[in-house]
Write an enzyme that holds these catalytic residues in place. Sequence first.
Site, short mmCIF file in Angstrom:
data_model
loop_
_atom_site.label_atom_id
_atom_site.label_comp_id
_atom_site.label_asym_id
_atom_site.label_seq_id
_atom_site.Cartn_x
_atom_site.Cartn_y
_atom_site.Cartn_z
N ASN A 1 32.92 43.52 29.35
CA ASN A 1 33.71 43.40 28.13
C ASN A 1 33.79 41.91 27.75
OD1 ASN A 1 36.94 43.68 26.80
ND2 ASN A 1 35.19 44.74 26.00
N LEU A 2 32.62 41.34 27.60
CA LEU A 2 32.50 39.88 27.53
C LEU A 2 33.05 39.31 26.23
CD1 LEU A 2 28.95 39.45 29.08
CD2 LEU A 2 31.18 39.56 30.22
N GLY B 1 35.04 33.35 26.40
CA GLY B 1 35.36 32.69 27.67
C GLY B 1 34.26 32.92 28.70
N HIS B 2 33.82 34.17 28.82
CA HIS B 2 32.72 34.47 29.75
C HIS B 2 31.47 33.70 29.35
CE1 HIS B 2 35.02 38.43 29.99
NE2 HIS B 2 34.97 38.08 31.25
N GLY C 1 36.34 30.92 35.76
CA GLY C 1 37.24 30.40 34.73
C GLY C 1 38.55 29.90 35.32
N GLN D 1 42.81 32.70 41.41
CA GLN D 1 41.54 33.26 41.88
C GLN D 1 40.55 32.14 42.20
OE1 GLN D 1 39.50 36.77 40.00
NE2 GLN D 1 38.28 35.20 39.02
N SER E 1 40.94 37.27 26.91
CA SER E 1 40.95 38.16 28.06
C SER E 1 40.50 39.55 27.62
CB SER E 1 42.38 38.27 28.62
OG SER E 1 42.47 39.36 29.52
N SER E 2 39.79 40.22 28.49
CA SER E 2 39.39 41.60 28.18
C SER E 2 40.62 42.47 27.98
CB SER E 2 38.55 42.16 29.32
OG SER E 2 37.45 41.32 29.56
N ARG E 3 41.70 42.13 28.64
CA ARG E 3 42.91 42.95 28.55
C ARG E 3 43.67 42.73 27.24
NH1 ARG E 3 42.92 42.25 34.60
NH2 ARG E 3 42.74 44.36 35.42
P1 AMP Z 1 36.66 38.87 34.37
O1 AMP Z 1 35.55 39.57 33.67
O2 AMP Z 1 37.98 38.96 33.70
O3 AMP Z 1 36.69 39.19 35.86
O4 AMP Z 1 36.29 37.31 34.31
C1 AMP Z 1 35.05 36.84 34.77
C2 AMP Z 1 35.10 35.34 34.81
O5 AMP Z 1 35.37 34.84 33.50
C3 AMP Z 1 36.21 34.80 35.72
O6 AMP Z 1 35.72 33.65 36.40
C4 AMP Z 1 37.29 34.46 34.74
O7 AMP Z 1 38.15 33.44 35.19
C5 AMP Z 1 36.48 33.98 33.55
N1 AMP Z 1 37.26 34.05 32.33
C6 AMP Z 1 37.94 35.12 31.84
N2 AMP Z 1 38.60 34.79 30.71
C7 AMP Z 1 38.37 33.48 30.50
C8 AMP Z 1 38.79 32.54 29.51
N3 AMP Z 1 39.60 32.89 28.52
N4 AMP Z 1 38.34 31.28 29.61
C9 AMP Z 1 37.52 30.90 30.62
N5 AMP Z 1 37.09 31.73 31.58
C10 AMP Z 1 37.52 33.00 31.53
#
Ligand code: AMP
Length: 292
Positions: free
Chosen positions: A42-43, A46-47, A159, A165, A197-199
């Site tokens: 769900n990119l 940020g990703h 991130g 984390q 955020s995906s959420r």
């Molecule tokens: P997730 O898919 O939420 O597990 O995130 C995957 C990676 O993307 C993790 O290293 C997160 O910290 C990073 N990430 C998620 N949201 C952001 C954001 N808004 N800015 C920077 N990195 C992010």
Amino acid sequence: MPSTAHAPSSLIQVERVADLRTQVRAWRAAGERIAFVPTMGNLHAGHLSLVREGRARAERVVASIFVNPLQFGPSEDLDAYPRTLDADRRQLDATGCDLLFTPGVSEIYPRGQDTQTRVEVPGISDILCGASRPGHFVGVATVVCKLLNMVQPDVALFGEKDFQQLLVIRRLVEDLALPVEIVGVPIARESDGLAMSSRNGYLTPEERGLAPALYRVLNATADALRAGEPVERAEQAGLEALAMAGLRPDYLSVRRAEDLAPACAGDRSLVILAAAYLGRARLIDNLRVDLD
Ligand code: AMP
């Protein structure tokens, strides 16, 4: 060629560790460095900033999409977690990712989750988000350790949005002497300050309007600390401001940036971390504060 033509896709997608290893070995044999970006899909932008940072640091970028059941609690959103593989693939391709690893649960946990060897980073895993989500960071540390061993990258990008984390992963890499450089990437935000955020997709339009309060309160708390406000009073005011803004705070805490120990008088390099519930979503955010 018409100007609307797209370059043919160069993104390789594999589901098996064996195929991942074959490709990575070929790149390595050609003298290429590998960057790795683990995600749950769900990119968003940020990703993609992690992928771009990876491109700047290595010839090849591998991303993974794996919604890791081991890091979800029994009453959490594992089944509802948004899965948007086609859109994710297009975005990764357009951002210059070379390989997407999309393992199934049985590829990562072939003997089942219960018998899986686990990686536990003590102390730092049990506070803040770890206190609210028991077992979460064991799940994160275990899957990240496995993914790092599967990909064997030179550098892996995470991130700063998930600040705790990132520290858990730095500790695990140091403690287990994994030969990989861990790079933290700044938080990507929407124009109103909300951390991407995906959420965020769980928010109703009304909740989405309230959500930027989280970042505003972090900034107000930082201002209070810079003005000399004692940590406990700044934290209390922050919690109250979150509740006033219509969020249900889980925690708001001022910590030492280096190891997330509670901030004491004299600590200069701090981070304010907060988590708050809003409708179906649990939002997290953080802000670094360097006092001079
Ligand atoms: P997730 O898919 O939420 O597990 O995130 C995957 C990676 O993307 C993790 O290293 C997160 O910290 C990073 N990430 C998620 N949201 C952001 C954001 N808004 N800015 C920077 N990195 C992010």
